[in-house]
Write a protein that holds these residues in place. Structure first.
Motif, short mmCIF file in Angstrom:
data_model
loop_
_atom_site.label_atom_id
_atom_site.label_comp_id
_atom_site.label_asym_id
_atom_site.label_seq_id
_atom_site.Cartn_x
_atom_site.Cartn_y
_atom_site.Cartn_z
N LYS A 3 0.82 -1.21 0.00
CA LYS A 3 0.00 0.00 0.00
C LYS A 3 0.86 1.26 0.00
O LYS A 3 0.58 2.23 -0.71
N PHE A 4 1.94 1.22 0.80
CA PHE A 4 2.84 2.39 0.87
C PHE A 4 3.48 2.64 -0.50
O PHE A 4 3.56 3.79 -0.97
N PHE A 5 3.92 1.51 -1.14
CA PHE A 5 4.53 1.64 -2.46
C PHE A 5 3.53 2.19 -3.48
O PHE A 5 3.84 3.06 -4.30
N MET A 9 3.87 5.74 -5.39
CA MET A 9 3.87 5.83 -6.85
C MET A 9 2.77 6.77 -7.34
O MET A 9 2.98 7.59 -8.24
N PHE A 10 1.60 6.66 -6.70
CA PHE A 10 0.48 7.53 -7.08
C PHE A 10 0.84 9.00 -6.82
O PHE A 10 0.59 9.87 -7.67
N GLY A 11 1.44 9.24 -5.63
CA GLY A 11 1.84 10.62 -5.30
C GLY A 11 2.89 11.16 -6.26
O GLY A 11 2.83 12.32 -6.68
N PHE A 12 3.87 10.30 -6.60
CA PHE A 12 4.93 10.72 -7.52
C PHE A 12 4.37 11.06 -8.90
O PHE A 12 4.71 12.09 -9.49
N LEU A 13 3.48 10.16 -9.39
CA LEU A 13 2.89 10.40 -10.71
C LEU A 13 2.01 11.64 -10.72
O LEU A 13 1.99 12.40 -11.68
N PHE A 14 1.28 11.84 -9.61
CA PHE A 14 0.42 13.02 -9.51
C PHE A 14 1.27 14.30 -9.57
O PHE A 14 0.95 15.24 -10.31
#
Length: 517
Positions: A3-5, A9-14
């Motif tokens: 979940k953390f990963f 990844m979602f935060g980085f892509l956003f």
């Protein structure tokens, strides 16, 4: 852990897409601003209009001095604007956005967006066009060839301009076979455009001239007729060769010889011929035409005060003083070149690549060589003037003027009081133009003086003021009538017109139609 990963990844892509979107918008805004300013400052369509006039004069009405003055005025306003607004200042975010855009364009098999390269192209175009209009055709041709090889956007205005004007330079150099290649390429790549129209016009003039020349040769006409036909078709080298075969020349033939030498850049030799034609008494018409050429050369092509003073005096004797007045009036509207000063002041810096530094130095060397040629031609012209016993007009020096030639204050004040009221238009690069009125049409400002006009981008004008603030005020007009009167109008940062930088109630930029006294 998963979940953390996933959230990381979602935060980085956003963040990546948010930053990329902002950067792309920034780059696109820069591209839009650059495109608008480029179209305003470069005046591509106006360049076609002036070239068309130049061609008509060259092939149809060589002695129409009024048209020639108008063309010189128009040419001085084309690609002769300060390009500070086109300087791209891209930070790391803009460069990132450009990288993203070009990556997407690459995946879609499109050519990359090259804003910085476009900026360099405009500088090269300005330089090449300046060399063309000052009759340095070999240097202009070389630069146009380099531009043709470096421009990546094949269907751009820059490519069309390059092909058309390179073809014209090749014609003037006598290399007509290569000229046909460039002109036909312009027609093929840009059908229906003003570039294609002018290329077709030039080709038709050349073909007509060639046809007439072949007809005269087949009919075994006299060298006199052949020389005139060659001159009319713009083949100046062949004209001179044909005239050299004649034992003696009439005044008309001597004039054709002088005009051919002038077009080939042999100005001092041409001036010598013109002076002799002005002095002869047998043919007044030829004397008038020759003297007008001296006025044009002294005012526009190879500035010389002594030559202007001599030709003005002769114009009065010949009853042609109106022509002298018109030519001097037109001269006052011609703008000094910005591109030469800009290049010579540019120093090689650490942010330039080796190739760019080499190119910059090469252009500087070519400018210096051109200036040296002009200085030598000026010396040759001065020698001709002295040989013909034309009184030399000394260059004014501040000290001598103050001591010997400074008029009394009351005389100066009387002269100023009696001088006609004019508008003084200040441009962004510091140049100043005196005119009778300013007409605004869209993004173009037309500065009118007598029979002549100078077209400029509206954005270049900083202020309009009266030459005698105490005596007359300037009316600013809109579609609904006069919006105000003042001795000086200033264009603020928004482009609106105000009485001073801090004044309120501006006249909206889009509403303004004219400035008049």
């Amino acid at each position: 852990m998963k979940k953390f990963f996933f959230f990381s990844m979602f935060g980085f892509l956003f963040l990546f897409f948010a930053m990329a979107s902002e950067a792309i918008v920034s780059v696109k805004l820069q591209e839009l601003r650059f495109g608008i300013l480029r179209d305003q400052l470069m005046n591509y369509e106006l360049s076609s209009q002036t070239l068309r006039e130049r061609l008509k004069q060259m092939f149809l009405s060589k002695d129409d001095y009024m048209t020639e003055v108008k063309v010189n005025i128009l040419e001085s306003g084309i690609m002769n604007s300060e390009t500070e607004g086109l300087d791209l200042k891209m930070n790391w975010k803009d460069k990132f956005g450009l990288y993203v855009i070009n990556s997407v364009r690459f995946l879609n098999l499109k050519s990359p967006l090259e804003l910085e390269e476009q900026q360099k192209t405009i500088i090269r175009l300005q330089f090449a066009f300046y060399m063309e209009r000052t009759r340095k055709y070999p240097i202009a041709s070389k630069k146009y060839q380099e531009l043709e090889e470096s421009i990546t956007a094949t269907l751009s205005d820059e490519m069309a301009f390059t092909l058309l004007h390179h073809g014209y330079c090749l014609v003037m150099m006598g290399d007509r076979d290569k000229a046909y290649v460039k002109l036909n390429k312009a027609i093929d790549l840009f059908p229906g455009s003003h570039y294609a129209e002018n290329a077709s016009l030039l080709i038709s003039f050349l073909e007509d001239g060639q046809k007439k020349k072949e007809e005269l040769k087949s009919k075994k006409k006299s060298p006199e007729e052949l020389a005139y036909s060659l001159f009319q078709s713009g083949d100046y080298e062949e004209t001179l060769k044909t005239l050299e075969s004649l034992p003696t020349l009439t005044n008309d033939q001597s004039y054709i010889k002088a005009r051919s030498m002038e077009e080939l850049g042999k100005t001092s030799n041409a001036v010598k011929e013109y002076i002799q034609l002005v002095k002869q008494k047998e043919n007044k018409e030829v004397a008038i035409r020759a003297n007008r050429r001296l006025l044009l050369i002294g005012n526009f092509y190879q500035e010389n005060k002594s030559l202007v003073a001599f030709s003005k005096e002769e114009a009065t004797k010949l009853g042609d003083s109106k022509a002298a007045e018109n030519i001097e009036e037109g001269k006052s509207l011609v703008l000094k070149p910005v591109i030469i000063e800009k290049i010579l002041k540019t120093e090689s810096s650490a942010n330039l690549s080796k190739e760019e530094t080499t190119e910059l130095n090469q252009i500087k060397d070519e400018i210096k060589l051109s200036l040296e040629d002009s200085k030598q031609e000026t010396k040759n012209l001065a020698l001709v003037v002295s040989e013909e016993k034309i009184p030399l007009v000394p260059e004014s020096s501040p000290t001598s003027e103050k001591k010997a030639e400074e008029p009394p204050k009351n005389v100066t004040q009387n002269k100023e009081a009696n001088a006609p009221l004019k508008l003084k238009v200040k441009l962004r690069d510091g140049r100043e133009v005196v005119c009778d009125e300013v007409l605004i049409e869209g993004n173009l400002a037309s500065l009118k003086l007598g029979s002549f006009g100078l077209n400029l981008p509206y954005d270049l004008i900083v202020s309009v003021q009266s030459s005698q603030p105490k005596k007359g005020k300037i009316k600013i007009g809109t579609n609904t009538g006069v919006a105000g009167e003042a001795s000086k109008w200033i264009q603020n940062q928004s482009g609106d017109w105000v009485l001073s930088k801090d004044s309120e109630n501006p006249v909206t930029r889009a509403e303004v139609k004219y400035f008049r006294l």
